[in-house]
Design an enzyme around this catalytic site. Structure first.
Site, PDB file in Angstrom:
ATOM      1  N   MET A  46      17.000   4.555  -2.336  1.00 51.60           N
ATOM      2  CA  MET A  46      16.511   3.799  -1.381  1.00 51.60           C
ATOM      3  C   MET A  46      15.725   3.741  -0.414  1.00 51.60           C
ATOM      4  O   MET A  46      15.907   4.865  -0.591  1.00 51.60           O
ATOM      5  CB  MET A  46      18.257   2.939  -1.319  1.00 51.60           C
ATOM      6  CG  MET A  46      17.894   1.537  -0.130  1.00 51.60           C
ATOM      7  SD  MET A  46      19.656   1.369   0.556  1.00 51.60           S
ATOM      8  CE  MET A  46      20.773   2.475   1.042  1.00 51.60           C
ATOM      9  N   ASN A  47      15.024   3.764   0.306  1.00 51.08           N
ATOM     10  CA  ASN A  47      14.423   3.818   1.363  1.00 51.08           C
ATOM     11  C   ASN A  47      14.521   2.794   2.681  1.00 51.08           C
ATOM     12  O   ASN A  47      15.610   2.015   2.781  1.00 51.08           O
ATOM     13  CB  ASN A  47      13.089   4.165   1.313  1.00 51.08           C
ATOM     14  CG  ASN A  47      12.148   4.045   0.096  1.00 51.08           C
ATOM     15  OD1 ASN A  47      11.889   3.488  -0.729  1.00 51.08           O
ATOM     16  ND2 ASN A  47      10.936   3.706   0.972  1.00 51.08           N
ATOM     17  N   ASP A  48      13.816   1.969   2.740  1.00 50.73           N
ATOM     18  CA  ASP A  48      13.815   0.597   4.015  1.00 50.73           C
ATOM     19  C   ASP A  48      14.728   0.370   3.968  1.00 50.73           C
ATOM     20  O   ASP A  48      14.265  -0.791   2.933  1.00 50.73           O
ATOM     21  CB  ASP A  48      12.442   0.693   4.537  1.00 50.73           C
ATOM     22  CG  ASP A  48      10.369   2.124   4.093  1.00 50.73           C
ATOM     23  OD1 ASP A  48      11.088   3.089   4.244  1.00 50.73           O
ATOM     24  OD2 ASP A  48       9.689   1.534   4.456  1.00 50.73           O
ATOM     25  N   GLN A  51      14.273  -1.554   0.230  1.00 49.95           N
ATOM     26  CA  GLN A  51      12.956  -0.849  -0.802  1.00 49.95           C
ATOM     27  C   GLN A  51      13.815  -0.725  -2.460  1.00 49.95           C
ATOM     28  O   GLN A  51      14.904   1.015  -1.372  1.00 49.95           O
ATOM     29  CB  GLN A  51      12.261   0.245   0.274  1.00 49.95           C
ATOM     30  CG  GLN A  51      11.012  -0.528   0.710  1.00 49.95           C
ATOM     31  CD  GLN A  51      10.069  -1.142   0.319  1.00 49.95           C
ATOM     32  OE1 GLN A  51       9.310  -0.795  -0.250  1.00 49.95           O
ATOM     33  NE2 GLN A  51      10.324  -2.670  -0.578  1.00 49.95           N
ATOM     34  N   TRP A  75       6.128  -3.350  -1.218  1.00 48.13           N
ATOM     35  CA  TRP A  75       6.985  -2.814  -0.825  1.00 48.13           C
ATOM     36  C   TRP A  75       7.144  -3.567   1.331  1.00 48.13           C
ATOM     37  O   TRP A  75       8.114  -4.733   1.445  1.00 48.13           O
ATOM     38  CB  TRP A  75       5.452  -2.501   0.411  1.00 48.13           C
ATOM     39  CG  TRP A  75       5.127  -0.858  -0.771  1.00 48.13           C
ATOM     40  CD1 TRP A  75       5.550  -0.455  -1.758  1.00 48.13           C
ATOM     41  CD2 TRP A  75       4.538   0.354  -0.624  1.00 48.13           C
ATOM     42  NE1 TRP A  75       5.234   0.314  -2.485  1.00 48.13           N
ATOM     43  CE2 TRP A  75       4.894   1.273  -1.550  1.00 48.13           C
ATOM     44  CE3 TRP A  75       3.765   1.151   0.599  1.00 48.13           C
ATOM     45  CZ2 TRP A  75       3.629   2.494  -1.881  1.00 48.13           C
ATOM     46  CZ3 TRP A  75       3.416   2.336   0.356  1.00 48.13           C
ATOM     47  CH2 TRP A  75       3.443   2.692  -0.496  1.00 48.13           C
ATOM     48  N   ARG A 123       0.672  -1.662   6.513  1.00 42.40           N
ATOM     49  CA  ARG A 123       1.773  -2.384   5.535  1.00 42.40           C
ATOM     50  C   ARG A 123       3.325  -2.504   6.687  1.00 42.40           C
ATOM     51  O   ARG A 123       2.664  -2.120   8.217  1.00 42.40           O
ATOM     52  CB  ARG A 123       2.062  -0.633   4.575  1.00 42.40           C
ATOM     53  CG  ARG A 123       2.484  -0.234   5.496  1.00 42.40           C
ATOM     54  CD  ARG A 123       2.983   1.453   4.533  1.00 42.40           C
ATOM     55  NE  ARG A 123       2.903   2.533   4.417  1.00 42.40           N
ATOM     56  CZ  ARG A 123       1.835   3.438   4.405  1.00 42.40           C
ATOM     57  NH1 ARG A 123       1.066   3.357   3.703  1.00 42.40           N
ATOM     58  NH2 ARG A 123       2.444   4.445   4.311  1.00 42.40           N
ATOM     59  N   ASP A 124       3.572  -3.271   6.256  1.00 37.88           N
ATOM     60  CA  ASP A 124       4.949  -3.278   7.332  1.00 37.88           C
ATOM     61  C   ASP A 124       5.216  -4.083   8.230  1.00 37.88           C
ATOM     62  O   ASP A 124       5.716  -3.493   9.054  1.00 37.88           O
ATOM     63  CB  ASP A 124       5.548  -1.747   7.714  1.00 37.88           C
ATOM     64  CG  ASP A 124       5.568  -0.486   6.763  1.00 37.88           C
ATOM     65  OD1 ASP A 124       5.487  -0.839   5.019  1.00 37.88           O
ATOM     66  OD2 ASP A 124       5.598   0.486   7.094  1.00 37.88           O
TER      67      ASP A 124
END
Ligand code: NAG
Ligand code: NAG
Ligand code: NAG
Ligand code: NAG
Ligand code: NAG
Ligand code: NAG
Length: 596
Positions: free
Chosen positions: A78-80, A96, A140, A204-205
């Site tokens: 797992m990340n963001d 994520q 993402w 991104r993001d």
């Protein structure tokens, strides 16, 4: 000769940090049809847990490092945090996730979990998976925005079939479903392609979008221009056709690609949160946050939507360089964070990803990697100079076995046990008095700019000072050979007192391969009040600390081999020569959250 330091008193932040208790609502998991898989996984987990406990002193078995009340998927990477929101009585959290392994892989999905209380969670099916040319190589990070009539929209970055980063839109399939289990990808995706002059794999993001006074939508997207890291600004009338504005909302030279920008208003007074819909300008400041160089940096400032101009309080040219590169949410492990406005309780909540600090191979052995920090309420300090963070009040529902002591002297070079065994899951709040503040030693200014991280490395917990180091030893073994020290050290520099806060991991584990770099920061308080507080949340392999009532936060990842489960202890310590007084200490061991 040392200059004498005169203490001047000024209005202190009296924000009441004691919140009312809220009775937890329980999620009925039967409804979701997840009962069967849950039972199986829990059983496997339990077996792993017992085995690893028994052998903890002999061989390293990874499951003792698994947390019990921090948000984690059942397994894998797992990340963001993505698109946190409150919808129809339920908190939604997306993140994520690599469903196929414990390491990063570009083919991310948006995993989805729901909660009534931000503490206990139920995992649902993935909200977004790579399926179409516009996201076939990964879904993402992104955010949720609310269109009028409470209609949520996901804006996320897709890695398309030619590995470009494009922005896509997703819409709930059924607004009546409070769980929002199904999301429909918009047929005309992608809605924003990388602009000319920008690297196509550094775009991104998207942030949560906001509406200006002219009714047009704005969204900021992270990236890198020839100038440096930036939050590119786009505008739209219909949330579908977006046009790039000629200037970024904000940028900084040499900082590298900006990831996960976040932009939001905070109130000038009070601890309540606020959304953009409450208007612009009066009674608010704005926060511009960017993630780069493995940490989350922010600056406070003003925003004029008519001119699309954000100006930092440090001046229009401030570019996150210089003194400490500006402010950080957290001076330890905390990255790619995102806030949302919780309309149900009029507060703004911060989520942040906490990375591992062991190796990739360790993650593969553990079968998982990555945590979310306990969600934090976030607001502007009364000084207006920084943000304050504090674990959401709901975390108190996990507190058990209250232990407390009052007015206890902690003499120079002493250690005092405050919670015997089973201190692997604790919440501790301690307040220190500094009767001998004037004895603080001067820091050698030949070290040039006072870099707190360097100071913490040079003056670890074992270095005897005068007023400090004093604080807590958490995840400590019986003989103290293993421990993580979170401490303060009061120093005199440039004719004033400075409060250094450190998290020293140098003796946190007998394992060699883990990163034990010290974390440190200053606490912007005036020690002339002769009081300083610390709150620390411990959960097996994570230590989250809040100094000065949430002014300075440090999160550490540690992997003890002896101080595990029932063998973990909690101490207060003072390795200065001067006595400090524990005016109050409260500790609770924490029960497990239900995350399934
Ligand atoms: C939408 O959700 C509601 C509430 O869960 C449910 O009763 C309804 O059947 C759903 N509609 C469709 C078309 O799935
Ligand atoms: C903030 O300040 C305004 C004006 O000074 C006042 O009316 C309001 O009650 C204050 N709000 C809080 C939460 O203190
Ligand atoms: C990145 O972070 C490191 C460690 O905190 C620091 O020494 C370095 O100056 C930073 N670099 C940039 C470009 O911000
Ligand atoms: C995550 O942790 C690993 C191992 O300590 C490190 O190499 C990597 O740079 C970290 N990533 C971030 C974004 O902090
Ligand atoms: C909680 O603390 C008490 C008192 O220190 C201890 O006896 C007990 O075993 C602990 N319980 C858990 C679940 O850690
Ligand atoms: C405190 O200082 C003594 C003497 O330098 C040292 O042996 C001990 O390990 C120190 N305590 C901590 C927690 O570092």
């Amino acid at each position: 000769m040392e200059a004498r330091i005169v203490c001047m008193f000024f209005e202190m932040n009296t924000t009441n940090l004691l919140f009312d208790k809220m009775p937890p609502k329980r999620l009925e998991i039967g409804k979701y049809g997840l009962v069967v898989s849950f039972v199986i996984l829990l059983t496997c987990n339990r077996i792993g847990f017992v085995v690893s406990h028994e052998y903890a002193n002999e061989v390293h078995t990874p499951q003792v490092q698994r947390t019990s009340y921090h948000f984690q998927p059942l397994k894998n990477w797992m990340n963001d945090p993505n698109g946190p929101m409150f919808y129809k009585g339920i908190y939604h959290f997306f993140y994520q996730h690599n469903p196929n392994g414990a390491v990063f892989n570009s083919k991310m999905v948006w995993a989805h979990s729901i909660s009534y209380d931000l503490i206990n969670w139920v995992h649902l099916n993935h909200a977004l998976e790579p399926t179409d040319p516009f996201d076939i190589n990964g879904c993402w990070s992104g955010s949720v925005s609310f269109l009028p009539e409470n209609k949520p929209r996901i804006l996320y970055t897709g890695i398309d079939s030619s590995s470009q980063q494009v922005q896509n839109l997703a819409i709930p399939a059924n607004y009546s479903d409070p769980f929002l289990e199904k999301w429909r990808k918009f047929s005309q995706n992608p809605i924003i392609a990388p602009p000319d002059g920008l690297e196509r794999n550094r775009f991104r993001d998207p942030t949560t979008a906001w509406q200006g006074p002219d009714g047009e939508w704005r969204v900021a997207i992270g990236g890198q221009t020839s100038y440096g890291g930036a939050a590119m600004l786009y505008r739209s009338e219909d949330f579908v056709r977006w046009h790039q504005f000629r200037f970024p909302l904000y940028s900084s030279q040499d900082s590298g690609t900006w990831e996960c920008p976040d932009f939001y208003p905070v109130m000038l007074n009070g601890t309540n949160g606020i959304g953009f819909s409450s208007g612009f300008g009066v009674g608010v400041k704005y926060v511009m946050k960017a993630s780069f160089n493995s940490s989350d940096h922010y600056t406070l400032g003003s925003y004029v939507p008519e001119k699309e101009k954000f100006t930092s309080d440090y001046g229009p040219g401030f570019d996150f360089k210089g003194i400490n590169l500006g402010l950080r949410y957290d001076y330890g492990k905390f990255y790619a964070s995102k806030t949302f406005y919780d309309s149900s309780q009029k507060r703004r909540i911060l989520w942040g990803w906490v990375n591992e600090s062991d190796s990739r191979q360790d993650d593969i052995n553990k079968g998982w990697s990555g945590l979310q920090a306990i969600p934090r309420k976030i607001w502007l300090s009364k000084t207006g100079r920084q943000l304050i963070q504090w674990p959401v009040k709901e975390i108190k529902m996990l507190r058990r076995n209250h232990f407390s002591l009052h007015h206890k002297e902690l003499r120079g070079r002493s250690t005092m046990e405050v919670l015997g065994g089973s201190a692997s899951q604790v919440d501790v709040e301690v307040s220190f008095e500094l009767p001998y503040l004037e004895e603080a030693e001067s820091v050698d200014t030949r070290w040039g700019v006072l870099d707190p991280q360097v100071l913490c490395s040079k003056r670890d917990a074992s270095v005897n000072g005068r007023v400090g180091p004093f604080g807590l030893l958490v995840l400590a073994s019986n003989d103290l050979s293993e421990h993580t020290a979170i401490y303060f050290h009061i120093l005199k520099a440039h004719n004033r007192y400075v409060v250094l806060m450190c998290s020293d991991q140098s003796r946190s584990s007998f394992r060699k391969e883990v990163d034990k770099t010290a974390h440190g920061a200053f606490v912007d308080i005036d020690p002339c009040y002769k009081k300083i507080s610390l709150r620390t949340l411990v959960d097996h392999s994570i230590v989250e600390s809040f100094g000065g009532k949430g002014k300075t936060c440090i999160t550490s990842r540690v992997y003890p081999t002896l101080a595990v489960n029932n063998n973990a202890r909690l101490y207060a310590f003072n390795n200065g020569t001067q006595t400090v007084v524990i005016s109050s200490l409260k500790a609770w061991n924490m029960s497990n959250a239900e995350i399934k």
